[in-house]
Design a protein around this motif. Structure first.
Motif, PDB file in Angstrom:
ATOM      1  N   GLY A   1      56.756  30.073  27.685  1.00 17.61           N
ATOM      2  CA  GLY A   1      57.516  30.819  26.649  1.00 17.61           C
ATOM      3  C   GLY A   1      56.642  32.166  26.178  1.00 17.61           C
ATOM      4  O   GLY A   1      57.373  32.409  25.188  1.00 17.61           O
ATOM      5  N   VAL A   2      55.575  32.507  26.234  1.00 16.31           N
ATOM      6  CA  VAL A   2      55.034  33.678  25.481  1.00 16.31           C
ATOM      7  C   VAL A   2      55.298  34.504  26.414  1.00 16.31           C
ATOM      8  O   VAL A   2      54.624  34.562  27.403  1.00 16.31           O
ATOM      9  CB  VAL A   2      53.429  33.049  24.536  1.00 16.31           C
ATOM     10  N   HIS A   3      55.094  35.952  25.599  1.00 15.30           N
ATOM     11  CA  HIS A   3      55.789  37.094  26.537  1.00 15.30           C
ATOM     12  C   HIS A   3      55.017  38.337  25.621  1.00 15.30           C
ATOM     13  O   HIS A   3      54.333  37.482  24.178  1.00 15.30           O
ATOM     14  CB  HIS A   3      57.067  37.582  26.390  1.00 15.30           C
TER      15      HIS A   3
ATOM     16  N   ARG B   1      50.683  30.969  29.897  1.00 12.28           N
ATOM     17  CA  ARG B   1      51.997  31.796  28.856  1.00 12.28           C
ATOM     18  C   ARG B   1      53.280  32.221  29.304  1.00 12.28           C
ATOM     19  O   ARG B   1      54.103  31.736  28.177  1.00 12.28           O
ATOM     20  CB  ARG B   1      51.128  32.657  27.681  1.00 12.28           C
ATOM     21  N   GLN B   2      53.357  32.929  29.973  1.00 15.94           N
ATOM     22  CA  GLN B   2      54.251  33.676  29.880  1.00 15.94           C
ATOM     23  C   GLN B   2      55.476  32.506  31.268  1.00 15.94           C
ATOM     24  O   GLN B   2      56.862  32.308  30.566  1.00 15.94           O
ATOM     25  CB  GLN B   2      54.318  35.532  30.730  1.00 15.94           C
ATOM     26  N   ALA B   3      55.022  32.198  32.058  1.00 14.12           N
ATOM     27  CA  ALA B   3      55.968  31.764  32.981  1.00 14.12           C
ATOM     28  C   ALA B   3      56.528  30.030  32.037  1.00 14.12           C
ATOM     29  O   ALA B   3      57.606  29.298  33.048  1.00 14.12           O
ATOM     30  CB  ALA B   3      55.865  31.072  34.414  1.00 14.12           C
ATOM     31  N   TYR B   4      55.133  29.796  31.653  1.00 16.26           N
ATOM     32  CA  TYR B   4      55.648  27.833  31.391  1.00 16.26           C
ATOM     33  C   TYR B   4      55.242  27.778  30.251  1.00 16.26           C
ATOM     34  O   TYR B   4      55.815  26.376  29.030  1.00 16.26           O
ATOM     35  CB  TYR B   4      54.048  27.011  31.927  1.00 16.26           C
TER      36      TYR B   4
ATOM     37  N   SER C   1      45.204  30.636  28.016  1.00 17.07           N
ATOM     38  CA  SER C   1      44.931  31.936  27.250  1.00 17.07           C
ATOM     39  C   SER C   1      45.484  32.074  28.649  1.00 17.07           C
ATOM     40  O   SER C   1      45.560  34.365  28.707  1.00 17.07           O
ATOM     41  CB  SER C   1      43.497  31.802  26.940  1.00 17.07           C
ATOM     42  N   SER C   2      45.487  32.119  29.856  1.00 15.50           N
ATOM     43  CA  SER C   2      46.376  32.576  30.604  1.00 15.50           C
ATOM     44  C   SER C   2      47.599  33.806  31.136  1.00 15.50           C
ATOM     45  O   SER C   2      48.447  32.869  30.553  1.00 15.50           O
ATOM     46  CB  SER C   2      46.464  31.834  32.698  1.00 15.50           C
ATOM     47  N   ASP C   3      47.595  34.646  31.008  1.00 17.17           N
ATOM     48  CA  ASP C   3      49.401  35.195  31.162  1.00 17.17           C
ATOM     49  C   ASP C   3      50.468  34.649  32.047  1.00 17.17           C
ATOM     50  O   ASP C   3      51.415  34.254  31.473  1.00 17.17           O
ATOM     51  CB  ASP C   3      48.914  36.950  31.283  1.00 17.17           C
ATOM     52  N   LEU C   4      49.287  34.174  33.433  1.00 15.48           N
ATOM     53  CA  LEU C   4      50.309  33.477  34.163  1.00 15.48           C
ATOM     54  C   LEU C   4      51.428  32.404  33.325  1.00 15.48           C
ATOM     55  O   LEU C   4      52.446  32.085  32.876  1.00 15.48           O
ATOM     56  CB  LEU C   4      49.530  33.452  35.742  1.00 15.48           C
TER      57      LEU C   4
END
Length: 235
Positions: free
Chosen positions: A233-235, A228-231, A223-226
């Motif tokens: 593919g969730v933005h 989700r976004q980096a690994y 659930s971490s933004d880091l």
């Protein structure tokens, strides 16, 4: 079971691992995730003695194993399944398995262990006389893991077990990891498929530039933004 504190590894003047701290408990799956070149494989190789550390301490089952030779660490109960499988292609499946336990037991015990593993890896039973190099990538990965388990390790280090495999075989590999944990094995998992790794892991750490950037439960990291976004593919 395993505690690494401040371990550093250098390739010449380049510091590849910069004070990594991590741990793996009994019957626990811990995922180590990060981009290519972050130092994940280097970390595993340092833990099992294949690379020397220039600083830090590695404790395994209450014993300081820092600086131990790879064979001594292996005999203490730690095994590595390396990235790229690295089976002995010109040897048969049976010969690969026997080599996996050669430093740990006599032939009779290895034969018994081999039979136990064939119950866990039924795909290998019909391939015992086949050269490992002629098997599919998924079958070779199963063989590589089984070969590691021939030494009856307490802790298994798995380096990119799904790399290059078809989706169906990836699912089988991860089902196997879950089964091994249920059987009592502790596992430190380096895996490119971050989503799957976090589904089966108890805890995870993110390695960036040779340092741990984030650690926590697998649920927290998912659930971490880091992450989700980096690994993921969730933005």
């Amino acid at each position: 079971m395993l505690h690494a504190e401040g371990i550093k590894v250098r390739y010449g003047e380049i510091e590849a691992i910069r004070g990594v701290d991590l741990s793996v408990g009994e019957r626990e799956v811990v995922a180590l995730i990060g981009a290519n070149g972050a130092g994940k494989s280097t970390t595993l190789n340092a833990l099992c003695g294949l690379l020397p550390t220039v600083a830090g301490k590695i404790t395994f089952q209450g014993t300081d194993v820092t600086g131990w030779a790879p064979d001594k660490i292996s005999r203490s109960g730690m095994a590595l399944t390396p990235e790229g499988r690295r089976v002995f292609g010109q040897l048969t499946v049976a010969e690969n398995l026997m080599l996996g336990g050669a430093a740990h037991a006599g032939r009779a015990e290895r034969v018994q262990r081999q039979e136990e593993l064939l119950e866990l890896f039924p795909v290998l039973r019909s391939r015992m006389t086949q050269k490992a190099g002629n098997m599919s990538g998924g079958e070779q990965q199963m063989l590589a893991i089984a070969r590691s388990l021939m030494s009856r390790p307490k802790l298994l280090l798995l380096d990119e077990p799904s790399l290059g495999l078809a989706p169906q075989m990836v699912d089988k590999v991860f089902d196997l990891i879950v089964a091994l944990r249920k059987a009592g094995l502790s596992i430190l998992l380096v895996e490119q498929n971050v989503g799957l790794a976090l589904e089966i892991a108890d805890r995870a750490s993110v390695l960036r530039g040779g340092s741990i950037a984030l650690s926590g439960s697998a649920e927290e990291l998912a659930s971490s933004d880091l992450v989700r976004q980096a690994y993921l593919g969730v933005h």
